[in-house]
Design a protein around this motif. Structure first.
Motif, PDB file in Angstrom:
ATOM      1  N   ILE A  63     -23.988 -14.280   7.863  1.00  0.00           N
ATOM      2  CA  ILE A  63     -22.490 -13.801   7.890  1.00  0.00           C
ATOM      3  C   ILE A  63     -22.397 -12.310   8.434  1.00  0.00           C
ATOM      4  O   ILE A  63     -21.916 -11.936   9.130  1.00  0.00           O
ATOM      5  N   LEU A  64     -23.399 -11.508   7.872  1.00  0.00           N
ATOM      6  CA  LEU A  64     -23.679 -10.079   8.173  1.00  0.00           C
ATOM      7  C   LEU A  64     -23.802 -10.020   9.748  1.00  0.00           C
ATOM      8  O   LEU A  64     -23.199  -9.195  10.410  1.00  0.00           O
ATOM      9  N   ALA A  65     -24.865 -10.649  10.201  1.00  0.00           N
ATOM     10  CA  ALA A  65     -25.285 -10.570  11.662  1.00  0.00           C
ATOM     11  C   ALA A  65     -24.166 -11.039  12.428  1.00  0.00           C
ATOM     12  O   ALA A  65     -23.605 -10.278  13.514  1.00  0.00           O
ATOM     13  N   ASN A  66     -23.333 -12.056  12.289  1.00  0.00           N
ATOM     14  CA  ASN A  66     -22.163 -12.586  13.076  1.00  0.00           C
ATOM     15  C   ASN A  66     -20.913 -11.708  12.897  1.00  0.00           C
ATOM     16  O   ASN A  66     -20.224 -11.829  14.091  1.00  0.00           O
ATOM     17  N   ALA A  67     -20.763 -11.045  11.732  1.00  0.00           N
ATOM     18  CA  ALA A  67     -19.426 -10.494  11.423  1.00  0.00           C
ATOM     19  C   ALA A  67     -19.799  -9.032  12.421  1.00  0.00           C
ATOM     20  O   ALA A  67     -18.880  -8.843  13.120  1.00  0.00           O
ATOM     21  N   ILE A  68     -20.877  -8.499  12.435  1.00  0.00           N
ATOM     22  CA  ILE A  68     -20.820  -7.357  13.030  1.00  0.00           C
ATOM     23  C   ILE A  68     -20.976  -7.444  14.664  1.00  0.00           C
ATOM     24  O   ILE A  68     -20.483  -6.833  15.435  1.00  0.00           O
ATOM     25  N   THR A  69     -21.746  -8.475  14.906  1.00  0.00           N
ATOM     26  CA  THR A  69     -21.972  -8.912  16.330  1.00  0.00           C
ATOM     27  C   THR A  69     -20.654  -9.147  16.829  1.00  0.00           C
ATOM     28  O   THR A  69     -20.090  -8.867  17.992  1.00  0.00           O
ATOM     29  N   GLY A  70     -19.824  -9.890  16.192  1.00  0.00           N
ATOM     30  CA  GLY A  70     -18.404 -10.177  16.645  1.00  0.00           C
ATOM     31  C   GLY A  70     -17.449  -9.030  16.885  1.00  0.00           C
ATOM     32  O   GLY A  70     -16.934  -8.834  17.776  1.00  0.00           O
ATOM     33  N   ILE A  71     -17.645  -8.136  15.951  1.00  0.00           N
ATOM     34  CA  ILE A  71     -16.856  -6.831  16.246  1.00  0.00           C
ATOM     35  C   ILE A  71     -17.539  -6.064  17.467  1.00  0.00           C
ATOM     36  O   ILE A  71     -16.569  -5.589  17.920  1.00  0.00           O
ATOM     37  N   LEU A  72     -18.812  -6.143  17.661  1.00  0.00           N
ATOM     38  CA  LEU A  72     -19.197  -5.279  18.950  1.00  0.00           C
ATOM     39  C   LEU A  72     -18.951  -6.294  20.168  1.00  0.00           C
ATOM     40  O   LEU A  72     -18.504  -5.537  21.258  1.00  0.00           O
ATOM     41  N   VAL A  73     -18.716  -7.586  20.052  1.00  0.00           N
ATOM     42  CA  VAL A  73     -18.466  -8.439  21.038  1.00  0.00           C
ATOM     43  C   VAL A  73     -16.930  -8.103  21.570  1.00  0.00           C
ATOM     44  O   VAL A  73     -16.371  -8.031  22.589  1.00  0.00           O
ATOM     45  N   ILE A  74     -16.028  -8.065  20.656  1.00  0.00           N
ATOM     46  CA  ILE A  74     -14.678  -8.006  20.562  1.00  0.00           C
ATOM     47  C   ILE A  74     -14.483  -6.544  21.388  1.00  0.00           C
ATOM     48  O   ILE A  74     -13.672  -6.377  22.156  1.00  0.00           O
ATOM     49  N   PHE A  75     -15.290  -5.436  20.699  1.00  0.00           N
ATOM     50  CA  PHE A  75     -14.915  -3.998  21.504  1.00  0.00           C
ATOM     51  C   PHE A  75     -15.476  -4.143  22.882  1.00  0.00           C
ATOM     52  O   PHE A  75     -14.902  -3.561  23.807  1.00  0.00           O
ATOM     53  N   VAL A  76     -16.610  -5.066  23.344  1.00  0.00           N
ATOM     54  CA  VAL A  76     -17.051  -5.042  24.711  1.00  0.00           C
ATOM     55  C   VAL A  76     -15.737  -5.797  25.481  1.00  0.00           C
ATOM     56  O   VAL A  76     -15.372  -5.251  26.726  1.00  0.00           O
ATOM     57  N   ILE A  77     -15.200  -6.635  25.015  1.00  0.00           N
ATOM     58  CA  ILE A  77     -14.102  -7.392  25.697  1.00  0.00           C
ATOM     59  C   ILE A  77     -12.871  -6.550  25.761  1.00  0.00           C
ATOM     60  O   ILE A  77     -12.363  -6.729  26.908  1.00  0.00           O
ATOM     61  N   LEU A  78     -12.585  -5.851  25.023  1.00  0.00           N
ATOM     62  CA  LEU A  78     -11.326  -4.852  25.004  1.00  0.00           C
ATOM     63  C   LEU A  78     -11.644  -3.980  25.989  1.00  0.00           C
ATOM     64  O   LEU A  78     -10.887  -3.341  26.671  1.00  0.00           O
ATOM     65  N   LEU A  79     -12.948  -3.281  26.189  1.00  0.00           N
ATOM     66  CA  LEU A  79     -13.123  -2.350  27.042  1.00  0.00           C
ATOM     67  C   LEU A  79     -13.250  -3.023  28.400  1.00  0.00           C
ATOM     68  O   LEU A  79     -12.628  -2.286  29.393  1.00  0.00           O
ATOM     69  N   LYS A  80     -13.953  -4.304  28.675  1.00  0.00           N
ATOM     70  CA  LYS A  80     -13.484  -4.866  29.914  1.00  0.00           C
ATOM     71  C   LYS A  80     -12.351  -5.139  30.284  1.00  0.00           C
ATOM     72  O   LYS A  80     -11.788  -4.932  31.422  1.00  0.00           O
ATOM     73  N   LEU A  81     -11.283  -5.452  29.423  1.00  0.00           N
ATOM     74  CA  LEU A  81      -9.743  -5.633  29.769  1.00  0.00           C
ATOM     75  C   LEU A  81      -9.080  -4.397  29.940  1.00  0.00           C
ATOM     76  O   LEU A  81      -8.285  -4.245  31.017  1.00  0.00           O
ATOM     77  N   ARG A  82      -9.639  -3.321  29.494  1.00  0.00           N
ATOM     78  CA  ARG A  82      -9.027  -2.158  29.756  1.00  0.00           C
ATOM     79  C   ARG A  82      -9.557  -1.373  31.092  1.00  0.00           C
ATOM     80  O   ARG A  82      -8.889  -0.656  31.868  1.00  0.00           O
ATOM     81  N   TYR A  83     -10.882  -1.600  31.233  1.00  0.00           N
ATOM     82  CA  TYR A  83     -11.400  -1.072  32.389  1.00  0.00           C
ATOM     83  C   TYR A  83     -11.574  -2.010  33.595  1.00  0.00           C
ATOM     84  O   TYR A  83     -12.387  -1.984  34.448  1.00  0.00           O
TER      85      TYR A  83
END
Length: 83
Positions: A63-83
């Protein structure tokens, strides 16, 4: 807490923290040219499924690993869409 859950938490810490340098570098340099959006979207879906699996099995490490990893992955995706 049993030994196998401790091993799981250590594994979760190591694999999840491996995303932090990518997130930091992407955010700092404002460049996502070399990042595959398709790979990160597929990874996010997998992470969400692992999170669901962990919840169903009551595994704190999963649960912890995938919740935190999911947040980090979403952040990278948002950066990818922004830049």
């Amino acid at each position: 807490m049993d030994t196998i859950e401790i091993v799981g938490l250590i594994a979760a810490t190591l694999t999840t923290s491996s995303f932090v340098p990518q997130v930091y570098k992407t955010w700092r340099h404002k460049s996502t040219r070399d990042i595959s959006l398709t790979m990160y979207l597929a990874f996010l879906v997998g992470t969400i499924l692992w999170l669901y699996y962990g919840i169903e099995h009551g595994s704190l490490a999963i649960i912890l690993a995938n919740a935190i990893t999911g947040i980090l992955v979403i952040f990278v995706i948002l950066l990818k869409l922004r830049y």
